[in-house]
Scaffold this active site. Structure first.
Site, PDB file in Angstrom:
ATOM      1  N   LYS A  22       0.849  -1.373  -0.149  1.00 16.28           N
ATOM      2  CA  LYS A  22      -0.083  -0.090   0.191  1.00 16.28           C
ATOM      3  C   LYS A  22       0.846   1.208   0.027  1.00 16.28           C
ATOM      4  CE  LYS A  22      -1.665   1.773   4.042  1.00 16.28           C
ATOM      5  NZ  LYS A  22      -1.343   3.042   4.510  1.00 16.28           N
ATOM      6  N   ASN A  23       1.894   1.510   1.003  1.00 17.54           N
ATOM      7  CA  ASN A  23       2.556   2.572   1.125  1.00 17.54           C
ATOM      8  C   ASN A  23       3.627   2.841  -0.014  1.00 17.54           C
ATOM      9  OD1 ASN A  23       0.948   3.229   3.271  1.00 17.54           O
ATOM     10  ND2 ASN A  23       2.695   2.585   4.812  1.00 17.54           N
ATOM     11  N   ARG A  91      -4.371  10.999   3.756  1.00 22.95           N
ATOM     12  CA  ARG A  91      -3.180  11.528   3.950  1.00 22.95           C
ATOM     13  C   ARG A  91      -1.968  11.317   2.944  1.00 22.95           C
ATOM     14  NH1 ARG A  91      -0.088  14.416   7.661  1.00 22.95           N
ATOM     15  NH2 ARG A  91       1.953  13.868   6.900  1.00 22.95           N
ATOM     16  N   CYS A 115      -4.714  12.491  12.540  1.00 22.94           N
ATOM     17  CA  CYS A 115      -5.636  11.438  12.523  1.00 22.94           C
ATOM     18  C   CYS A 115      -5.536  10.899  13.975  1.00 22.94           C
ATOM     19  CB  CYS A 115      -5.282  10.426  11.401  1.00 22.94           C
ATOM     20  SG  CYS A 115      -3.643   9.750  11.434  1.00 22.94           S
ATOM     21  N   ARG A 120      -0.345  15.037  12.457  1.00 19.22           N
ATOM     22  CA  ARG A 120       0.591  14.661  11.070  1.00 19.22           C
ATOM     23  C   ARG A 120       0.993  15.790  10.323  1.00 19.22           C
ATOM     24  NH1 ARG A 120      -1.433   8.880   9.147  1.00 19.22           N
ATOM     25  NH2 ARG A 120       0.762   9.046   8.019  1.00 19.22           N
ATOM     26  N   ILE A 122       2.808  18.486   7.860  1.00 22.45           N
ATOM     27  CA  ILE A 122       3.590  18.462   6.716  1.00 22.45           C
ATOM     28  C   ILE A 122       4.607  19.659   6.440  1.00 22.45           C
ATOM     29  CG2 ILE A 122       1.530  17.052   5.476  1.00 22.45           C
ATOM     30  CD1 ILE A 122       1.098  19.844   4.127  1.00 22.45           C
ATOM     31  N   LEU A 124       7.503  19.444   6.914  1.00 21.60           N
ATOM     32  CA  LEU A 124       8.731  19.278   6.258  1.00 21.60           C
ATOM     33  C   LEU A 124       8.688  19.048   4.653  1.00 21.60           C
ATOM     34  CD1 LEU A 124      10.133  16.554   8.562  1.00 21.60           C
ATOM     35  CD2 LEU A 124      11.041  18.615   8.330  1.00 21.60           C
ATOM     36  N   ASP A 306       4.407   0.880  12.243  1.00 20.57           N
ATOM     37  CA  ASP A 306       3.274   0.128  11.331  1.00 20.57           C
ATOM     38  C   ASP A 306       2.953  -1.334  12.081  1.00 20.57           C
ATOM     39  OD1 ASP A 306       2.695   2.414  10.423  1.00 20.57           O
ATOM     40  OD2 ASP A 306       3.424   1.970   8.499  1.00 20.57           O
ATOM     41  N   ILE A 328       7.867   7.235  16.538  1.00 19.22           N
ATOM     42  CA  ILE A 328       7.351   7.846  15.552  1.00 19.22           C
ATOM     43  C   ILE A 328       6.147   8.527  15.709  1.00 19.22           C
ATOM     44  CG2 ILE A 328       6.751   7.609  13.130  1.00 19.22           C
ATOM     45  CD1 ILE A 328       9.877   6.530  13.766  1.00 19.22           C
ATOM     46  N   ARG A 398      -8.508  -0.897   4.362  1.00 22.47           N
ATOM     47  CA  ARG A 398      -8.012   0.339   3.797  1.00 22.47           C
ATOM     48  C   ARG A 398      -6.400  -0.316   3.326  1.00 22.47           C
ATOM     49  NH1 ARG A 398      -6.421   4.614   7.542  1.00 22.47           N
ATOM     50  NH2 ARG A 398      -4.982   4.814   5.939  1.00 22.47           N
TER      51      ARG A 398
HETATM   52  N1  EPU Z   1       6.593  14.617  10.411  1.00 20.43           N
HETATM   53  C1  EPU Z   1       6.831  15.912  10.694  1.00 20.43           C
HETATM   54  N2  EPU Z   1       6.490  16.903   9.564  1.00 20.43           N
HETATM   55  C2  EPU Z   1       6.348  16.511   8.413  1.00 20.43           C
HETATM   56  C3  EPU Z   1       6.037  15.037   8.199  1.00 20.43           C
HETATM   57  C4  EPU Z   1       6.413  14.029   9.129  1.00 20.43           C
HETATM   58  O1  EPU Z   1       6.985  16.293  11.764  1.00 20.43           O
HETATM   59  O2  EPU Z   1       6.101  17.498   7.403  1.00 20.43           O
HETATM   60  C5  EPU Z   1       6.922  13.589  11.409  1.00 20.43           C
HETATM   61  C6  EPU Z   1       5.249  12.824  11.962  1.00 20.43           C
HETATM   62  O3  EPU Z   1       4.587  13.668  12.735  1.00 20.43           O
HETATM   63  C7  EPU Z   1       5.918  11.512  12.517  1.00 20.43           C
HETATM   64  C8  EPU Z   1       7.348  11.414  11.877  1.00 20.43           C
HETATM   65  O4  EPU Z   1       7.620  12.787  10.993  1.00 20.43           O
HETATM   66  O5  EPU Z   1       6.275  11.938  13.821  1.00 20.43           O
HETATM   67  C9  EPU Z   1       7.297  10.489  10.641  1.00 20.43           C
HETATM   68  O6  EPU Z   1       6.227  10.507   9.706  1.00 20.43           O
HETATM   69  P1  EPU Z   1       6.279  10.277   8.086  1.00 20.43           P
HETATM   70  O7  EPU Z   1       6.326  11.604   7.401  1.00 20.43           O
HETATM   71  O8  EPU Z   1       7.460   9.587   7.648  1.00 20.43           O
HETATM   72  O9  EPU Z   1       4.817   9.472   7.925  1.00 20.43           O
HETATM   73  P2  EPU Z   1       4.163   9.579   6.552  1.00 20.43           P
HETATM   74  O10 EPU Z   1       5.074   9.767   5.464  1.00 20.43           O
HETATM   75  O11 EPU Z   1       3.080  10.411   6.622  1.00 20.43           O
HETATM   76  C10 EPU Z   1       4.192   6.897   6.055  1.00 20.43           C
HETATM   77  C11 EPU Z   1       3.307   5.981   6.100  1.00 20.43           C
HETATM   78  C12 EPU Z   1       2.536   5.559   7.456  1.00 20.43           C
HETATM   79  C13 EPU Z   1       3.721   5.023   8.450  1.00 20.43           C
HETATM   80  C14 EPU Z   1       4.783   6.273   8.345  1.00 20.43           C
HETATM   81  C15 EPU Z   1       6.147   6.028   9.120  1.00 20.43           C
HETATM   82  C16 EPU Z   1       1.942   6.040   3.703  1.00 20.43           C
HETATM   83  C17 EPU Z   1       0.962   6.504   3.096  1.00 20.43           C
HETATM   84  N3  EPU Z   1       2.216   6.234   5.038  1.00 20.43           N
HETATM   85  O12 EPU Z   1       3.397   8.059   6.634  1.00 20.43           O
HETATM   86  O13 EPU Z   1       1.742   4.304   7.506  1.00 20.43           O
HETATM   87  O14 EPU Z   1       3.282   4.990   9.802  1.00 20.43           O
HETATM   88  O15 EPU Z   1       5.321   6.628   7.015  1.00 20.43           O
HETATM   89  O16 EPU Z   1       6.566   4.774   8.645  1.00 20.43           O
HETATM   90  O17 EPU Z   1       3.227   5.804   3.203  1.00 20.43           O
HETATM   91  C18 EPU Z   1       0.019   3.037   7.816  1.00 20.43           C
HETATM   92  O18 EPU Z   1       0.177   2.171   6.735  1.00 20.43           O
HETATM   93  O19 EPU Z   1      -0.455   2.420   8.750  1.00 20.43           O
HETATM   94  C19 EPU Z   1       0.501   4.054   8.081  1.00 20.43           C
HETATM   95  C20 EPU Z   1       0.077   4.955   8.956  1.00 20.43           C
END
Ligand code: EPU
Length: 419
Positions: A22-23, A91, A115, A120, A122, A124, A306, A328, A398
C-alpha cells in the site's frame, strides 16, 4: 458497516501470498501525474486506499483504469487543483502536491488533517518544496504552491522524529523536473522510497542514493510513461508473521522480501519463535513459551511503527514484562484500551507501553480505530478463547487485501458480517 467475527484459539497453518505494498503504490500513483504518457502499475493491491487514490488522480484530470491487479494511468492534461474533500480524507494524497507543482508550476491541494494516531504535520514537505524555490501559502485550508520552474538545491529533511517518508517522496518527485541537481539529506530510507525511485528512473528521472540518507536527483526536462511492479507489502508480511507466532501455528509467507521486515523477524526469533528463510519463502513457527522483549519503533531499518500494535498482541503471551516505546507517533496506542477488554494487562507510561504477560485473552466486542490497531485486534481475536467481534473494519480494508479470505485459508474461523 461490516465487522469481523472471529472464533479464536486455533493455530494458523499453511501458506499465504503477500500482496503489493500500500505505502509504495500510493506515491507511485501520484508520480504518474509527472508525465502525459500512459503508465502501468502492476501488483497493485486491491484496497480502498488505492481506489481512493485513483479517484484523487481522476479528480485532477487523469484517466485511470484498474484491471486484474494492474492500474493504468494516463494524464495528458492535469489541473493543479486537488478536490478539497477528497484530498483531505486520505493523507497519502498529499503526494500529488510535488508532481502537480513540478509539472504545472502551480498546485493547490487541501491540507491533510491529523488522525487518530496523532498530529501529522507536513511542515517538512513544505520546507523541501520551498527550498526548491516554490512560494507556498496556506489559504482557506489549501496549500497553494507556485514556482515558474523549480531549481535544484541541497536541502535537509530531518525532523523531530527523524526523516519523513511521504515528505521525501514529495520532494524527490518534484525535484525530478527541477533545473539542476537536488541533494536531499536525512532522506527517508524506507523500501517504499527505493521503489518510488525505481519507478521514477524508469520514467526517465535521474535519481541515485535512494535507500540511503542522501538522495541525489538530477533534474530532466520531461518524463515519459513506464511500467512498474510494486514491491511486496512488508507490513502485511510482518502482520502474518506475528499472527503465526501469536497463534502458535506455522505459516509460510510467499512472495515477500524478508530483508524489508528483518527487524520484525529478528524480534520474533529473540522471543523464541522459529524463522526459516528459503528462496522466495519465509516460514514462521510459533513456540509454546515466549520471552519478553524491549522494542522501540524507529525509521527504517528499525522496528516499524506500523507493526507495533500487532507485536503488542504477541507480547501479551510472553512470560514477563515487555516494553514497547513509540518514537514515530508518540500517542499511537489506541489499541491498548481495546486489548484490555480481551484481558491484556498493558499500562502506558508516556510513550512506552508496559505489557505484563502471559495473560489469557478471552473474546469480546472491540472497536477498530485505525488500520494497524485494527490488525492488532484481529490478531488478538485469533488468540482469544471464544468470540471476538471487531467493529468498523473499513479501516482494515484500507490496507490489507482480502485479509479475512487469507486468514480463512490459514484455518482461521473468521467471518465478515454486516452490522
Ligand atoms: N513529520 C513531521 N513533519 C512532516 C512530516 C512528518 O514532523 O512534515 C513527523 C510525523 O509527525 C512523524 C514522523 O515525522 O512523527 C514520521 O512521519 P512520516 O512523514 O514518515 O509519515 P508519513 O510519510 O506521513 C508513512 C506511512 C505511514 C507510516 C509512516 C512512518 C504512507 C501512506 N504512510 O506516513 O503508514 O506509519 O510513513 O513509517 O506511506 C500505515 O500504513 O498504517 C501508516 C500510518
Amino acid at each position: 458497516m461490516y465487522s469481523l467475527v472471529l472464533k479464536g484459539g486455533h493455530p494458523l497453518e499453511g501458506e499465504v501470498h503477500v500482496s503489493g505494498a500500500k505505502n509504495a503504490v500510493l506515491p507511485i500513483l501520484a508520480a504518474t501525474l509527472l508525465t502525459r504518457e500512459p503508465c502501468v502499475i502492476r501488483r497493485a493491491p486491491e484496497l480502498s486506499d488505492v481506489a481512493f487514490m485513483a479517484r484523487v488522480l481522476t479528480s485532477v484530470g487523469a484517466k485511470v483504469r484498474i484491471q486484474d491487479g494492474a492500474i493504468t494511468v494516463q494524464a495528458p492534461r492535469v489541473r493543479g487543483f486537488g478536490d478539497y474533500e477528497l484530498v483531505r480524507k486520505m493523507r497519502g494524497s498529499i503526494c500529488i502536491l510535488g508532481p502537480l507543482l513540478a509539472r504545472l508550476g502551480e498546485a493547490q491541494v487541501s491540507l491533510p488533517g491529523g488522525c487518530v494516531i496523532g498530529p501529522r504535520p507536513i511542515d517538512l514537505h513544505l520546507k523541501g518544496l520551498r527550498a526548491l524555490g516554490a512560494r507556498i501559502t496556506i489559504e482557506g485550508g489549501y496549500v497553494c504552491a507556485r514556482a515558474q520552474r523549480l531549481r535544484g538545491t541541497s536541502l535537509f529533511l530531518g525532523g523531530r522524529a527523524g526523516p519523513t517518508v511521504l515528505g521525501t517522496a514529495n520532494v524527490m518527485m518534484a525535484a525530478t523536473l527541477a533545473e539542476g541537481v537536488t541533494v536531499i539529506e536525512s532522506a527517508a530510507c524506507e523500501p517504499e522510497i527505493v521503489d518510488l525511485a525505481h519507478f521514477l528512473n524508469a520514467m526517465g528521472a535521474r535519481i541515485s542514493g535512494a535507500g540511503s540518507p542522501t538522495i541525489t536527483i538530477t533534474g530532466v526536462r520531461e518524463l515519459h510513461g513506464a511500467e512498474h511492479e510494486v514491491i511486496p507489502d512488508r507490513i502485511e508480511a510482518a502482520t502474518f508473521a506475528i499472527a503465526a507466532a501469536a497463534t502458535r501455528g506455522e505459516v509460510t509467507l510467499r512472495g515477500s522480501r524478508p530483508e524489508h521486515y528483518h527487524a520484525v523477524l529478528d524480534k520474533l526469533v529473540e522471543i523464541g519463535a522459529k524463522v526459516e528463510r528459503r528462496l522466495g519463502a519465509v516460514t514462521v513457527k510459533g513456540a509454546r513459551r515466549y520471552r519478553p522483549a524491549d522494542i522501540t519503533t524507529q525509521p527504517y531499518a528499525g522496528f516499524p511503527t506500523d507493526a507495533q500494535a500487532q507485536m503488542m498482541v504477541l507480547l501479551t503471551q510472553a512470560e514477563g514484562i515487555s516494553l514497547i516505546t513509540e518514537r514515530i507517533y508518540e500517542s499511537r496506542f489506541m489499541h491498548v484500551s481495546e486489548l484490555a477488554r480481551l484481558g491484556a494487562d498493558i499500562t502506558l507510561e508516556g510513550s512506552t507501553a508496559v505489557i505484563k504477560g502471559p495473560t489469557p485473552l478471552s473474546g469480546a466486542p472491540v472497536m477498530a480505530s485505525d488500520l494497524r490497531a485494527s490488525a492488532a485486534l484481529v490478531l488478538a481475536g485469533l488468540v482469544a478463547r471464544g468470540e471476538t467481534r471487531v467493529k468498523r473494519i473499513y479501516h482494515l480494508d484500507r490496507g490489507y487485501e482480502k485479509i479475512d479470505e487469507k486468514l480463512r485459508q490459514l484455518g482461521a474461523r473468521v467471518t465478515r458480517v454486516r452490522d
